[in-house]
Design a protein around this motif. Structure first.
Motif, short mmCIF file in Angstrom:
data_model
loop_
_atom_site.label_atom_id
_atom_site.label_comp_id
_atom_site.label_asym_id
_atom_site.label_seq_id
_atom_site.Cartn_x
_atom_site.Cartn_y
_atom_site.Cartn_z
N LYS A 82 -3.62 -9.59 -8.16
CA LYS A 82 -2.96 -8.69 -7.21
C LYS A 82 -1.98 -7.75 -7.92
CE LYS A 82 -1.70 -12.05 -4.38
NZ LYS A 82 -1.10 -12.71 -3.22
N ASP A 116 -1.06 -8.32 -0.67
CA ASP A 116 -1.98 -9.31 -0.11
C ASP A 116 -3.40 -8.88 -0.43
OD1 ASP A 116 -0.03 -10.89 1.03
OD2 ASP A 116 -0.01 -9.74 2.90
N ASN A 128 -6.06 -8.90 5.30
CA ASN A 128 -5.25 -9.44 6.39
C ASN A 128 -6.09 -10.18 7.41
OD1 ASN A 128 -6.30 -7.18 7.54
ND2 ASN A 128 -4.36 -6.12 7.82
N GLY A 160 -2.09 -13.55 5.00
CA GLY A 160 -2.70 -12.53 4.16
C GLY A 160 -4.20 -12.66 4.19
N ASP A 163 -5.60 -15.24 -0.69
CA ASP A 163 -4.21 -15.67 -0.69
C ASP A 163 -4.10 -17.13 -0.27
OD1 ASP A 163 -2.89 -13.21 -1.37
OD2 ASP A 163 -3.46 -12.47 0.60
N ASN A 193 -9.59 -4.53 7.27
CA ASN A 193 -8.14 -4.63 7.14
C ASN A 193 -7.59 -3.55 8.06
OD1 ASN A 193 -8.39 -6.49 4.94
ND2 ASN A 193 -8.83 -4.74 3.62
#
Lengths: 310, 210
Positions: A269, A276, A279, A285, A289, B25
């Motif tokens: 990362k 993160d 999501n 995250g 993660d 995301n």
């Protein structure tokens, strides 16, 4: 439906009770300080409910379903890794083969073919990926792409699949069953993260590896190590056929490898300059993660058990 | 019948494709307009863009969504024509026809007057992978067709990896969908275009995929 062996059932019940207590405590806190924002805590606990609920659900349904579920986790992890890591556009055809390898890898596991399970990714996929890339014919950036794809396959398919193979190992502890091994690994890995965090918060002074993770301290690391070794000393013999001493060593291995698993994903990362990996899991995250430590603890724990018992 | 097929397509293709094969995301989901008249203004790199934008909406809102799409491409054969009009519910736009603006945008005007949510790509067509082409002013004309049209900027990234232009093999990748706050309701075209462009640039910075 699988009959869950007694010891494993009891441990699963304990986990459910601790989740309920966490929710009750969160609600009590909220009531006590109504103006304070507990959104993140709420999200985290809610996500834990989902993760534990899904895992227990598939464990209760049966071994094949659990193997398929872990395969799906590999898919999500691989997708996440390749989405945040730069690759050449032409590599997508080689990446397609990585996705294709997931059902095969988990099929070998479901039929208990150890020899194939252990060489499929490190030998065959290792060779197939550069072969496919050669056929695509673009040499610019070849080494970097091959490295990225191999790293991704090893982390997200090979390492994670060890968790599934624990389920098909012959039962050596009747009261815990093969589920006991999975629960033992998952509990120790997650508890190690928590223990390192708490010890670090309480007594942390000396930064252990500031360039990668400024929050990790020597005190946190050692506190976590001692905690997990002691927990494992008692929990290990209950959930696995390891003796107390062997279980304590397993705890030590899990604590150290979990620590480095966390740091490896952190380095990825940092390299990409993101916080993160995604999501997918609110409050946590991305899936990487969440699985970072497990990616390292799963193969280490597996081969320790395999060496001692088989 | 077509309504049923549309819902079926939504449940069996659009939703699983968006959330399982791809995976999003999402940032700023609360900025997404749930009622028309509104325009979703997004960057365009892949055929998946429209699928993903539609996938963001709950089943009950599907009937409000109207992607504005090039007639020369999406109406070129009978099946594609049927599929585009009945399942995707597109508003065909004849980009190459020599028509007056009023004629060209008649379909958009009608949809906006009926409180629909238009999906529009201000770049005009799919640009080069990962790059943003010059924005065209068509969006300003369309937004000005009726009063009180809310224009919501959306940046998507990563879909050009999953299904680039001129490719037919879909490879799973996560993608970013960043929904911004509405563009200002000015009547000045250059002010509007600058605001839209600025918002696009801001939103691009929030992307995770590389």
């Amino acid at each position: 439906m699988l009959i869950i062996p007694a010891n494993s059932k009891f441990v699963m019940l304990c986990i459910a009770i601790s989740l309920i207590s966490a929710t009750v405590i969160r609600l009590a806190l909220q009531k006590k300080n109504p103006q304070k924002d507990y959104t993140e805590l709420r999200q985290r606990i809610q996500s834990w409910w989902w993760m534990v609920g899904l895992l227990f659900g598939v464990l209760i349904i049966g071994v094949s379903t659990t193997i398929a579920f872990i395969g799906f986790l590999s898919f999500l992890a691989l997708k996440e890794f390749l989405s945040i890591t730069p690759t050449r556009q032409i590599d997508r055809r080689a990446i397609f083969w990585l996705y294709l390898s997931i059902p095969f890898q988990y099929y070998w596991i479901s039929i208990g073919w150890y020899g194939m399970f252990i060489i499929f990714i490190p030998v065959y996929i290792f060779l197939i990926v550069p072969i496919r890339m050669v056929m695509l014919g673009q040499t610019e950036g070849f080494i970097k792409s091959a490295g990225t794809l191999h790293f991704a396959a090893m982390l997200t398919i090979f390492c994670i699949s060890h968790l599934a193979y624990l389920l098909v190992l012959p039962t050596t502890h009747v009261e815990a069953g093969s589920i006991g091994l999975v629960l033992c690994l998952l509990i120790l890995t997650q508890f190690n993260d928590v223990a390192q965090y708490i010890w670090g918060k309480l007594f942390g002074k000396h930064k252990i590896i500031p360039k990668i993770s400024p929050n990790k301290t020597t005190e946190g690391f050692l506190g976590g190590l001692i905690t997990i070794v002691s927990v494992s000393y008692f929990l290990g013999p209950y959930l696995t056929s390891l003796s107390s001493i062997s279980a304590a060593i397993a705890g030590g291995l899990i604590s150290v490898s979990g620590f480095f698993g966390d740091l490896v994903i952190s380095s990825v990362k940092r390299d990409l300059e993101i916080k993160d990996t995604g999501n997918l899991i609110p409050g946590h995250g991305g899936i990487l993660d969440r699985l970072d430590s497990l990616i390292f603890t799963a193969p280490v724990f597996f081969h320790y058990i395999y060496y001692l018992e088989f | 019948m077509n309504k049923f097929l549309q819902i079926l397509f939504f449940v069996t293709v659009i939703k699983p494709l968006t959330f399982i094969i791809l995976g999003l995301n999402i940032r700023g989901k609360s900025n997404l307009p749930m009622n028309g008249p509104a325009i979703l203004a997004a960057n365009h790199n892949s055929h998946l863009d429209t699928i993903v934008l539609m996938g963001l909406y709950p089943l009950s809102k599907v009937k409000y969504l109207r992607p504005v799409a090039a007639a020369d491409y999406f109406m070129k054969n009978r099946f594609l024509r049927w599929f585009s009009l009945n399942i995707m519910n597109i508003i065909p736009l004849e980009r190459k026809a020599r028509k007056s603006k009023d004629e060209l945008f008649a379909g958009c005007k009608e949809a906006l007057e009926n409180n629909k949510i238009l999906i529009l790509y201000p770049e005009g067509s799919r640009g080069k992978a990962g790059e943003m082409a010059e924005l065209k002013k068509g969006i300003f004309h369309i937004k000005s067709l009726t009063r009180n049209v809310q224009v919501t900027p959306i940046i998507m990234s990563g879909l050009d990896k999953a299904l680039p232009k001129d490719e037919s093999l879909l490879v799973p990748f996560n993608c970013d969908v960043i929904v911004g706050e509405p563009v200002s309701k000015t009547n000045d075209s250059s002010e509007f275009m600058n605001d839209l462009k600025g918002k696009f640039q801001e939103l691009s910075k929030l992307c995770l995929t590389k």
